[in-house]
Design an enzyme around this catalytic site. Structure first.
Site, PDB file in Angstrom:
ATOM      1  N   LYS A   1      -7.535  42.053 -18.924  1.00  0.00           N
ATOM      2  CA  LYS A   1      -8.599  43.216 -19.048  1.00  0.00           C
ATOM      3  C   LYS A   1      -7.986  44.597 -18.743  1.00  0.00           C
ATOM      4  O   LYS A   1      -7.368  44.565 -17.594  1.00  0.00           O
ATOM      5  CB  LYS A   1      -9.920  42.836 -18.046  1.00  0.00           C
ATOM      6  CG  LYS A   1     -10.947  43.705 -18.570  1.00  0.00           C
ATOM      7  CD  LYS A   1     -12.141  43.239 -17.753  1.00  0.00           C
ATOM      8  CE  LYS A   1     -13.337  43.979 -18.005  1.00  0.00           C
ATOM      9  NZ  LYS A   1     -14.624  43.727 -17.160  1.00  0.00           N
TER      10      LYS A   1
ATOM     11  N   SER B   1     -18.613  42.826 -19.859  1.00  0.00           N
ATOM     12  CA  SER B   1     -17.714  44.008 -20.321  1.00  0.00           C
ATOM     13  C   SER B   1     -16.712  43.352 -20.691  1.00  0.00           C
ATOM     14  O   SER B   1     -15.653  43.960 -21.409  1.00  0.00           O
ATOM     15  CB  SER B   1     -17.649  45.044 -19.331  1.00  0.00           C
ATOM     16  OG  SER B   1     -17.004  44.539 -18.091  1.00  0.00           O
TER      17      SER B   1
ATOM     18  N   SER C   1     -20.087  40.350 -15.954  1.00  0.00           N
ATOM     19  CA  SER C   1     -18.837  40.822 -17.045  1.00  0.00           C
ATOM     20  C   SER C   1     -17.886  39.728 -17.036  1.00  0.00           C
ATOM     21  O   SER C   1     -17.031  39.959 -18.219  1.00  0.00           O
ATOM     22  CB  SER C   1     -18.496  42.108 -16.613  1.00  0.00           C
ATOM     23  OG  SER C   1     -19.238  43.180 -16.889  1.00  0.00           O
TER      24      SER C   1
END
Lengths: 476, 472
Positions: free
Chosen positions: B62, B137, B161
């Site tokens: 990420k 996210s 997330s």
């Protein structure tokens, strides 16, 4: 004017002399090329996290104990949020409602005797970086070498009633921090600075007046001047029937005035909240006791010892223990010469005199305490006279040489040879028959004159005791 | 079968048997990326072909986890060109295990959002249906794993997330206990809630990856000093006698009916496997969302202060004084949602409001922790839906922040309590979109979750039965 009294409280910031910064392992050393003592943590790169330096806690506890504070078994770090280019995270990690040390006191010696000043709290926090004005580009350049250097903030109660008391208090704090060796307290390098709170009230009034705050003061002289100015300014406001505004002021040393620093509508809201990146600081009784045991002998105890063991007058003992540097210097010199009284006298009169004249700090004495000890030993052994010793001392301030080297080089060794002195005495007596008559007529001063003449003859090198003795023998 | 279709433990077996090399793996994935990335758009920085040592395994990261010499943008204009000079601790740990960074994945800007639509760069699509969001996210991470563009990935989870996008994309996502994995090098959103965790194709891979990243780190004061656990040893079908609670608050209003049925079906399967399942109460749940948004935004407003245009990151060209430099850099550098949360957070910390919001939220936080503790006196794990719905349409909620916040309904309380939780695919709805079940465990008891997850995986055989169809 005399109907009013000034009320002063100080927030003293002292940089701690730990080797590394408070939340990372960068060096705390002063100076260095800009931005060379930095890492992701103290530059606040994304993702970097603080780790509390345990030495900082230890040093702060030392300061707390030396100032008779209660040490909190649980304390916490908080974030103080505001934007400024020297504050890379846009928050300062400080302590808000749970500081490390609470409720202490220090005693200060004032004209009116001993006075106790309350210490509200001592907390740990990080220093900010520095902005350097760029002479060429017209902008400002950020240097983060100082960002993250550990500080303690020592907050006093509003217990001081004159600029002099504030100065004495600050000197006392400086002296304590130097004694316990947690800060080098170099005001010119900014490692000791104070925010000064001043308010005015009518004598006899119990409520405090509205205070103003002057930030980042870093010389004793400006603090005294600023307090005196600010007190007058506030009295004038009150006398006009107006009200003092609570605000932050900037002291300008050149004009000798204070100026308002911020717009009123711009009042800062620091949005303090607990620092989620750090755990609570929890201390055991044992740990605090361990730290207590590392505290050195404090000035009060040294003072008592000087009076008792060395027979020094209280006044001298007070001055000698006013700073750790001076006190250590004295003790080391005494160890060499075993003549405490002489070491004290030399320090308090001649050395202090030269320092004053040269506007130097005690810590700037260019020779070692051992060398002062040697100098006194040379006098006590009769190798040089006191008069010569004073000249040697001046030389010692000029270049780093031992007193022995200086007297060898200059040929200042005292004449203690009986034959040589007798010859000088005879010569002087021959040249001054009137003095002999005067002396015999009971004018004791004549003897002094003769000794003086003999000293002149020998360029100060004759042993004065021997001279005295021989003149007396000859005159009888 | 293509290599990219395999799980990591399957790849590792092949590597050990020397049937394949590490280069074969990366080549297979690079080919797949070339094929699928134009549709899915999961990467912010695509991996490059390089000669690796023969045993390394690639991993997608990420883009809020710092990677040395590789751009780390947080999907923000603010950090569009930011190249960290250091690695996050998890990256160092992975590298020691021979797991190498293989591209940086899309996300909601600074991890704020639940759909990956708030990325400054691109909107990632859900591999099951390209008109749907992948969740967020960590939407890029989940989509990339689901689309077989990376064998596994790291995400971060502040309020769901990792788990919510794992649920939307039909993959496994674990948020470890707060303090199990170092946060050093994770660009902070809300420091007291953030955790890095694995997003994988199955539970076994999840355990392997957790082994690699878990552990005390002296650079993170909130990381826990604990004995090392081998999580792969927890992989075991036998859950006979396990006590499972289902908090009724997470099967009530606001939960989609198909999702509810899927969770009840999971409960039945567990009972069939010998577990004891019963309904329980988590009455504080209704305050979790509000509490979460107050705490998360408060911390974010402070954490994101460092993006001031002074030392790195975006700086506006349009300023004549310091105040304008700050104002314009931050106004132009941050997206709407980030600004919304900074403003919210600043507000709840302001003097006069602090007690009513932030302080109260901290009190509720303590209550949430206590209620969970109480439940765990009785149950080994709790079972809930991961998200109230399956993946929603792109654009459907992006202009309605409150609707978007509701997507976090089932996940935020776990972060507030600091507990571990895993999302595991448990079926598909009538639109052929995956449904995720959330398994919540006691603090530092990831083993029980992994065990329960593995048993369910063996029972449902989701991966064998369903595959993303890249529906247009």
């Amino acid at each position: 004017m005399s109907d009013y009294e000034v009320v002063i409280g100080l927030e003293v910031h002292a940089e701690l002399s730990t080797k590394t910064k408070i939340f990372c392992s960068c060096p705390t050393e002063f100076g260095g090329e800009p931005n060379t003592h930095c890492c992701p943590v103290c530059m606040a790169l994304p993702g970097a996290l603080p780790v509390l330096n345990e030495k900082v806690v230890e040093y702060a506890i030392k300061a707390g104990l030396a100032m008779n504070c209660k040490i909190a078994r649980k304390s916490k770090n908080d974030r103080k949020n505001y934007f400024y280019p020297d504050l890379p995270k846009s928050y300062q990690i400080s302590q808000f409602d749970m500081p490390l040390c609470n409720k202490g006191e220090v005693k200060i010696e004032t004209e009116n005797g001993t006075k106790t000043v309350g210490i509200t709290r001592i907390h740990i926090e990080e220093d900010a970086g520095k902005l350097n004005h760029d002479e060429f580009g017209g902008g400002s350049l950020v240097d983060l070498n100082r960002a993250g250097v550990p500080l303690i903030e020592i907050v006093s109660e509003p217990d001081m009633r004159s600029a002099e008391e504030a100065e004495i208090y600050l000197r006392k704090i400086k002296s304590i921090l130097e004694y316990i060796e947690v800060s080098d307290c170099k005001m010119q390098e900014g490692s000791l600075r104070a925010d000064v709170n001043v308010s005015i009230r009518k004598k006899g009034e119990t409520k405090y007046g509205t205070r103003t705050e002057m930030k980042n003061m870093n010389s004793f002289r400006s603090i005294v001047r600023a307090i005196e100015y600010e007190a007058k300014r506030q009295i004038n406001i009150l006398e006009r029937g107006e009200k003092v505004e609570q605000e932050t002021l900037r002291w300008d040393d050149v004009s000798g005035k204070t100026f308002s620093m911020r717009d009123k509508e711009d009042a800062q809201d620091y949005r303090y909240f607990p620092e989620p990146d750090l755990a609570l600081i929890e201390l055991s009784d044992e740990y605090i006791e361990t730290v207590r045991k590392t505290l050195p002998e404090m000035p009060e105890s040294r003072k008592a010892r000087y009076i008792k063991d060395f027979g020094l007058p209280e006044y001298d003992a007070n001055i000698l223990t006013s700073s750790k540097y001076l006190s250590d210097f004295f003790e080391e010199a005494e160890k060499i010469c075993k003549n405490a009284k002489a070491a004290s006298n030399w320090l308090m009169s001649d050395i202090m005199g030269i320092l004053n004249e040269k506007e130097m700090e005690e810590s700037e004495i260019p020779f070692k305490a051992e060398q002062l000890g040697e100098l006194i030993k040379l006098i006590d052994k009769g190798t040089i006279s006191t008069a010569i010793a004073k000249k040697v001392l001046i030389e010692m301030f000029e270049k780093p040489q031992s007193p022995n080297e200086i007297i060898q080089q200059k040929g200042w060794i005292q004449i203690s040879d009986e034959g040589a002195i007798k010859e000088v005495v005879k010569k002087v007596l021959e040249a001054n028959p009137q003095s002999i008559i005067d002396y015999k007529a009971g004018k004791d001063r004549a003897l002094g004159f003769l000794v003086g003449q003999a000293m002149k003859e020998t360029k100060g090198k004759a042993n004065p005791q021997m001279l005295n003795k021989m003149f007396l023998e000859e005159l009888v | 079968m293509e290599l990219y279709e395999l799980t990591v433990h399957e790849l590792q077996e092949k590597l050990q048997r020397k049937e394949i090399t590490s280069l074969d793996i990366t080549e297979s994935y690079l080919k797949r990326i070339e094929e699928k990335e134009p549709e899915v758009e999961a990467f912010i920085t695509k991996p490059e072909k390089r000669e690796d040592d023969s045993t390394s395994i690639p991993i997608g990261i990420k883009d809020n986890i710092c990677t040395r010499d590789i751009k780390t943008t947080c999907a923000s204009r603010m950090l569009e060109t930011f190249i960290p000079p250091y690695n996050a601790t998890v990256i160092e740990k992975l590298s020691k295990e021979g797991i190498k960074v293989f591209g940086k994945l899309n996300m909601d800007e600074f991890a704020m959002g639940g759909s990956t639509e708030y990325s400054y760069f691109k909107k990632t699509k859900n591999p099951w249906n390209l008109s749907k969001v992948p969740g967020g996210s960590s939407g890029g991470s989940a989509a990339a794993v689901a689309a077989d563009m990376v064998p596994w990935a790291l995400g971060s989870d502040t309020g769901g997330s990792i788990r919510q996008p794992a649920s939307f994309c039909g993959v496994v996502g674990l948020k470890p206990t707060y303090g199990l994995v170092s946060r050093y090098g994770l660009v902070a959103f809300a420091s007291s809630l953030d955790q890095i965790g694995p997003i994988t194709k199955d539970v076994t891979d999840c355990a392997i990856l957790l082994n690699a990243i878990a552990g005390y780190d002296e650079m993170d004061s909130t990381s826990a000093k604990r004995e090392k656990i081998d999580y792969t040893k927890a992989i075991d079908k036998n859950i006979n006698g396990m006590k499972i609670g289902i908090p009724k608050e997470y099967l009530g209003d606001g939960i989609n009916e198909e999702v509810k049925q899927a969770i009840l079906n999971v409960a039945k399967k567990y009972e069939k496997m010998g577990a004891k399942v019963e309904e329980c109460e988590l009455s504080i749940a209704e305050y979790s969302l509000a509490t979460y948004y107050i705490i998360a935004c408060a911390e974010a407003s402070s954490n994101l202060g460092r993006f001031d245009g002074i030392r790195y990151g975006y700086r506006s060209e349009n300023f004549t004084n310091l105040k304008e430099l700050y104002k314009n850099s931050r106004s132009e550098g941050f997206g709407e949602e980030v600004k919304r949360r900074i403003i919210l957070g600043t507000y709840v910390l302001s003097s006069g409001y602090y007690d009513a919001y932030y302080k109260k939220a901290q009190k509720v936080r303590t209550l949430v922790k206590k209620q969970f503790e109480k439940l765990f006196e009785k149950y080994d794990i709790l079972l809930t839906p991961t998200a109230p719905t399956t993946a929603f349409g792109i654009g459907e909620k992006s202009n309605n922040p409150l609707e978007m916040y509701l997507a976090d309904l089932c996940t935020v309380s776990i972060n507030i309590a600091g507990l571990p939780a895993m999302s595991i695919p448990c079926g598909i709805d009538s639109n052929e979109l995956p449904i995720g079940a959330q398994l919540i465990g006691k603090g530092f008891n990831e083993e029980t979750i992994l065990k329960a997850g593995y048993a369910l995986e063996q029972e449902l055989k989701f991966r064998q039965n369903y595959k993303p169809q890249f529906k247009k």
